[in-house]
Design an enzyme around this catalytic site. Structure first.
Site, mmCIF file in Angstrom:
data_model
loop_
_atom_site.group_PDB
_atom_site.id
_atom_site.type_symbol
_atom_site.label_atom_id
_atom_site.label_comp_id
_atom_site.label_asym_id
_atom_site.label_seq_id
_atom_site.Cartn_x
_atom_site.Cartn_y
_atom_site.Cartn_z
ATOM 1 N N LEU A 26 -8.059 -23.823 8.256
ATOM 2 C CA LEU A 26 -8.599 -23.349 6.993
ATOM 3 C C LEU A 26 -8.064 -24.013 5.905
ATOM 4 C CD1 LEU A 26 -8.418 -19.547 8.079
ATOM 5 C CD2 LEU A 26 -10.523 -21.010 8.138
ATOM 6 N N GLY A 79 -6.356 -24.215 2.459
ATOM 7 C CA GLY A 79 -5.065 -23.485 2.063
ATOM 8 C C GLY A 79 -4.025 -23.329 3.131
ATOM 9 N N ALA A 80 -4.330 -23.642 4.283
ATOM 10 C CA ALA A 80 -3.387 -23.230 5.418
ATOM 11 C C ALA A 80 -2.180 -24.406 5.303
ATOM 12 C CB ALA A 80 -4.142 -23.747 6.926
ATOM 13 N N SER A 86 -2.922 -30.909 4.264
ATOM 14 C CA SER A 86 -2.723 -32.029 3.368
ATOM 15 C C SER A 86 -1.166 -31.851 3.060
ATOM 16 C CB SER A 86 -3.354 -31.936 2.095
ATOM 17 O OG SER A 86 -4.786 -32.181 2.347
ATOM 18 N N SER A 100 -12.540 -29.503 9.273
ATOM 19 C CA SER A 100 -13.297 -30.041 10.715
ATOM 20 C C SER A 100 -13.385 -28.677 11.279
ATOM 21 C CB SER A 100 -12.373 -30.840 11.408
ATOM 22 O OG SER A 100 -11.013 -30.612 11.340
#
EC number: 2.7.1.25
Length: 205
Positions: free
Chosen positions: A37, A39-40, A43, A110
């Site tokens: 999701l 904010g998980a 990155s 994704s």
């Protein structure tokens, strides 16, 4: 009317092979596909892993969802068809990086299993490593580092994954990182250890 011209295109083999490129870099290449999701922490984790790889003088590169949409995938929206095309393109780019002998880290929501499996099918068996960065929706909303959940809740953003659009969790990911339970250092170590055990990179002395 668009026409399929692939019948008139012939694949031209390269003189230098993927194996020879890997021998030059001193390690195997693969795709680390970080999914989860908004904010998980995809990155953040992908970049932290790449930093560790870079410190070991290994060839690596991060393909980030937001960054790609500034260039290659600029103009694509967030509906199902555009999301599918977004992942198809990045899958093809990641495949080229793997062929170049580079450990490629992709950080994309994704949301659809079918699209992730398509990306997996583009490379040889064992070269696609799905990393599910798992985090409860409530925690992702609490972080809301980009202010996107607030906009989605207010209706300013439509078709937002987790709110008004589905996220299909991986059924059998190679790695599951619960980012709300583990520190970034612990998570990086988990990924690096997996790469070492798989023989993609050498065990650090």
């Amino acid at each position: 009317m668009s026409r399929d011209t692939t019948a008139h295109i012939v694949w031209h083999p390269t003189t230098v092979t993927k194996k020879e490129r890997q021998e030059r870099t001193g390690h195997k290449s693969a795709i680390l596909w970080f999914t989860g999701l908004s904010g998980a922490g995809k990155s953040t984790l992908a970049n932290a892993v790449e930093y560790e790889l870079h410190q070991r003088s290994l060839a690596s590169y991060v393909l980030d969802g937001d960054n790609i949409r500034h260039g290659l995938n600029r103009g694509l929206g967030f509906g199902p068809d555009d999301r599918k095309e977004n992942i198809r393109r990045i899958g093809e780019v990641a495949k080229l990086f793997v062929d170049a002998g580079v450990i490629t880290l992709t950080a994309f929501i994704s949301p659809y299993r079918e699209d992730r499996e398509l990306a997996r099918s583009l490379v040889d068996e064992g070269e696609f490593i799905e990393v599910y960065v798992k985090c409860p929706l409530e925690e992702c909303e609490r972080r809301d580092v980009k202010g996107l959940y607030q906009k989605a809740r207010s209706g300013e953003i439509s078709k937002f994954t987790g709110i008004s659009s589905p996220y299909e969790e991986p059924e059998v990911a190679e790695l599951v990182i619960e980012s709300n339970e583990h520190s970034i250092e612990e998570s990086v170590r988990t990924v690096i250890t997996y790469l070492e055990k798989r023989g993609i990179i050498s065990i650090s002395s």
